[in-house]
Design an enzyme around this catalytic site. Sequence first.
Site, PDB file in Angstrom:
ATOM      1  N   CYS A 323      39.625  38.501  51.071  1.00 13.57           N
ATOM      2  CA  CYS A 323      40.594  38.226  50.007  1.00 13.57           C
ATOM      3  C   CYS A 323      39.898  38.079  48.669  1.00 13.57           C
ATOM      4  CB  CYS A 323      41.372  36.968  50.328  1.00 13.57           C
ATOM      5  SG  CYS A 323      42.252  37.108  51.873  1.00 13.57           S
ATOM      6  N   ASP A 324      39.030  39.008  48.334  1.00 13.53           N
ATOM      7  CA  ASP A 324      38.358  38.980  47.052  1.00 13.53           C
ATOM      8  C   ASP A 324      38.380  40.397  46.511  1.00 13.53           C
ATOM      9  OD1 ASP A 324      36.420  39.036  44.967  1.00 13.53           O
ATOM     10  OD2 ASP A 324      35.498  37.237  45.803  1.00 13.53           O
TER      11      ASP A 324
END
Length: 375
Positions: A323-324
């Site tokens: 989730c980056d």
Amino acid sequence: MTKRIERFLAEQKPPTPCLVMDLDVVADNYRRLRAAVPHAGIYYAVKANPAPEILTLLDKMGSSFDTASVNEIDMVLATGAKADRISYGNTIKKKEDVAQAFKRGVTLYAFDSDAELAKIADAAPGSRVFCRILTSNANADWPLSRKFGCDVQMAKTLLLEAAKRDVVPVGVSFHVGSQQRDPSQWDIAVEQAAWLFRQCEEKGVMLSMLNIGGGFPTRYRRTVPGLKTYGVAVQDSLSKHFGNRIPEIVVEPGRQLVGSAGVIQTEVVLISKKSDGDRKSWVYLDIGKFGGLAETMDEAIQYPIVSTRTGQPMPVALAGPTCDSADILYEKADYTLPADLAIGDRLEIRAAGAYTTTYASVAFNGFEPIKTYCI
Ligand SMILES: *Cc1c(COP(=O)(O)O)cnc(C)c1O
């Protein structure tokens, strides 16, 4: 991709993502380097891939080791290699770590500043030290410039100063940048080193060792000159600048020894588009920048990525599962994958044996570090 890796993946079906290392290829890479620089001492840069099987193999083949921390020193010692085959080549060491290394019998240290020299003289008295000089790192895909080394004037001062302290100044080191595509880059640094040798000799300090670093490449998507070309360029340069007084030569290969020996297998988690008219598909893998592919930063290292499907080439952006949004592997580089690629497919990331397992995060988003199988 080797037959042995292919068979291992087909028979064992290990969970992905995983790295499979073919030790025969490591051995072959070692022999090729041995032939290209026959007179050089080979110090494997442990950080490239410290798998115990690799360290054991290289130890058996006669390699020495370039280390950057007490942990790496312990990994090498655990194979049974003796401390006199270890160089502590990091120029940034805690004094306590120098003391720990010295306690384990390590007596060869790098430095590039007066403060570091003072630590070594204090914590590892009587040791041999070498001074790292700055190089431009032009034409390297993964530069190691600016942060390491000092200019030659300062190196001269430091080496002469070292001679007055409780250490033995033995020589000079440099690194022309990792994945160095231009064999002529060594000549610039060898010329500077030869100047330093002469300057120190005039002041009565006789240097005996030149460490020409790593930088020898692995074949990724782009072709690179053959290893022999590098060997010839280095030998010509040494003869040109040192004449018939060539010092003891040390090389510190990392990428060249292990890069081509490893394949990462990954699974396609998602294939999607950002809009209906999008030309590019986004392919999300179960490995990304935080799972071991850190060298895709700025798309610097471009691994060959291969599917067994045979459809028409489809332009893709490739990204990892976390989730980056920094976890994008390739967006600008023109990667394609077969149009019939499906979610759940396995892909091969080739030439991935160097700088992958060591760069994996502990568990960002809960994803475990990549597992290595040495065969
Ligand atoms: C990383 C490193 C190496 C290995 O470099 P490669 O380009 O992988 O061969 C060698 N020496 C030092 C000091 C390093 O930091």
